[in-house]
Design a protein around this motif. Structure first.
Motif, PDB file in Angstrom:
ATOM      1  N   TYR A   1     -22.727  42.188   7.323  1.00  0.00           N
ATOM      2  CA  TYR A   1     -22.527  42.913   6.069  1.00  0.00           C
ATOM      3  C   TYR A   1     -23.542  42.405   5.054  1.00  0.00           C
TER       4      TYR A   1
ATOM      5  N   GLU B   1     -26.941  38.320   3.953  1.00  0.00           N
ATOM      6  CA  GLU B   1     -26.020  38.836   4.946  1.00  0.00           C
ATOM      7  C   GLU B   1     -24.896  37.838   5.207  1.00  0.00           C
TER       8      GLU B   1
ATOM      9  N   LEU C   1     -18.774  39.744   9.148  1.00  0.00           N
ATOM     10  CA  LEU C   1     -17.630  40.549   8.742  1.00  0.00           C
ATOM     11  C   LEU C   1     -16.358  39.710   8.797  1.00  0.00           C
TER      12      LEU C   1
ATOM     13  N   GLU D   1     -12.060  43.372   7.977  1.00  0.00           N
ATOM     14  CA  GLU D   1     -13.097  44.402   7.956  1.00  0.00           C
ATOM     15  C   GLU D   1     -13.396  44.893   9.364  1.00  0.00           C
TER      16      GLU D   1
ATOM     17  N   TYR E   1     -12.948  48.834  10.413  1.00  0.00           N
ATOM     18  CA  TYR E   1     -14.063  49.615  10.959  1.00  0.00           C
ATOM     19  C   TYR E   1     -13.764  50.089  12.378  1.00  0.00           C
TER      20      TYR E   1
ATOM     21  N   ARG F   1     -22.529  49.168  15.176  1.00  0.00           N
ATOM     22  CA  ARG F   1     -22.959  48.183  14.192  1.00  0.00           C
ATOM     23  C   ARG F   1     -22.012  46.975  14.149  1.00  0.00           C
TER      24      ARG F   1
ATOM     25  N   PHE G   1     -21.422  53.704   5.093  1.00  0.00           N
ATOM     26  CA  PHE G   1     -21.217  52.252   5.175  1.00  0.00           C
ATOM     27  C   PHE G   1     -22.585  51.569   5.270  1.00  0.00           C
TER      28      PHE G   1
ATOM     29  N   ARG H   1     -24.058  49.164   3.943  1.00  0.00           N
ATOM     30  CA  ARG H   1     -24.184  47.700   3.982  1.00  0.00           C
ATOM     31  C   ARG H   1     -23.774  47.108   5.321  1.00  0.00           C
ATOM     32  N   LEU H   2     -23.225  47.929   6.181  1.00  0.00           N
ATOM     33  CA  LEU H   2     -22.854  47.481   7.518  1.00  0.00           C
ATOM     34  C   LEU H   2     -24.078  47.580   8.419  1.00  0.00           C
ATOM     35  N   LYS H   3     -24.593  46.457   8.872  1.00  0.00           N
ATOM     36  CA  LYS H   3     -25.814  46.420   9.661  1.00  0.00           C
ATOM     37  C   LYS H   3     -25.515  46.036  11.112  1.00  0.00           C
TER      38      LYS H   3
END
Length: 236
Positions: free
Chosen positions: A2, A9, A12, A16, A20, A141, A216, A218-220
């Motif tokens: 995140y 970064e 998570l 979270e 997800y 992700r 989403f 910011r979710l990498k």
């Protein structure tokens, strides 16, 4: 991973990850179930499974589970090593997943989706495919547990095609496409293949790529389990 507002970064949090995963699993099974019920073309793996189920009189849930196990073996070959964390996560995913797709399909049939006008069914079918692409992007992700078919896409994407989601998805669809063609030649009949299948074939990868960047944001991608000692992969 995140990404915070300052660009750093963090991992998570457990809550979270759960949120997800629940969102993505519901979207995935619902989208697949909707395309099966509409019968205007399912995504390639589901369409292939539907044809095997139809021609050999198995339940689609059973075929989807078998496909999942086969995909796990292919993933081991692609990674060139056994990753037991990944394999266990795949197994956790596939056994309930096939039944959830079947339940959603039956639910939508009970609502009368199969008797709707063709244009309406095409629209719902496309919505189902979009839901599927969004779901795949989210749980790829997070990368804790994945369906092995989508795990295969992730491996191909970041290990073999330099992060290109469209190329990875097309390569992933090669096997189910061959199965559909062979069954059509042998049995002279095809089910669950229609305009939606064509849309999934050529645009599902694009939906995944778009979702990576716009939903989403910011979710990498967490690439902990995609190992390649010779390369450092950059994630867009």
């Amino acid at each position: 991973m995140y990404v915070l507002a300052d660009g750093t970064e963090r991992k998570l949090y457990l809550r979270e990850v759960i949120i997800y995963l629940v969102i993505s699993l519901l979207l995935n099974s619902m989208g697949n179930g909707l395309t099966v019920a509409c019968n205007m073309g399912s995504a390639m793996w589901t369409a292939s499974a539907a044809n095997l189920a139809h021609d050999f009189h198995f339940s689609i849930a059973t075929i989807l589970i078998v496909y999942g196990i086969v995909s796990i073996l292919v993933n081991v070959i692609l990674l060139q090593h056994f990753d037991w964390h990944r394999i266990i996560g795949n197994l956790i995913f596939i056994f309930p997943y096939g039944y959830f797709v079947s339940l959603w399909a039956n639910f939508f049939r009970s609502l009368g989706v199969t008797s709707l006008p063709i244009p309406t069914r095409i629209l719902l079918d496309v919505i189902g495919i979009i839901c599927l692409g969004i779901a795949i992007s989210i749980y790829q992700r997070v990368n804790v547990i994945l369906h092995p078919n989508d795990d295969m896409t992730n491996i191909i994407r970041f290990k073999y095609v330099k992060g290109n989601p469209v190329a990875a998805q097309l390569l992933n669809f090669a096997f189910p496409s061959v199965v559909i063609v062979v069954l059509w030649v042998v049995f002279k009949e095809v089910v669950a293949v229609n305009i939606g299948t064509i849309i999934a074939l050529f645009f599902q990868g694009a939906v995944i790529g778009w979702t990576d960047k716009h939903l989403f944001k910011r979710l990498k991608h967490r690439l902990k389990f995609i190992k390649d000692k010779k390369e450092t992969l950059a994630v867009e």
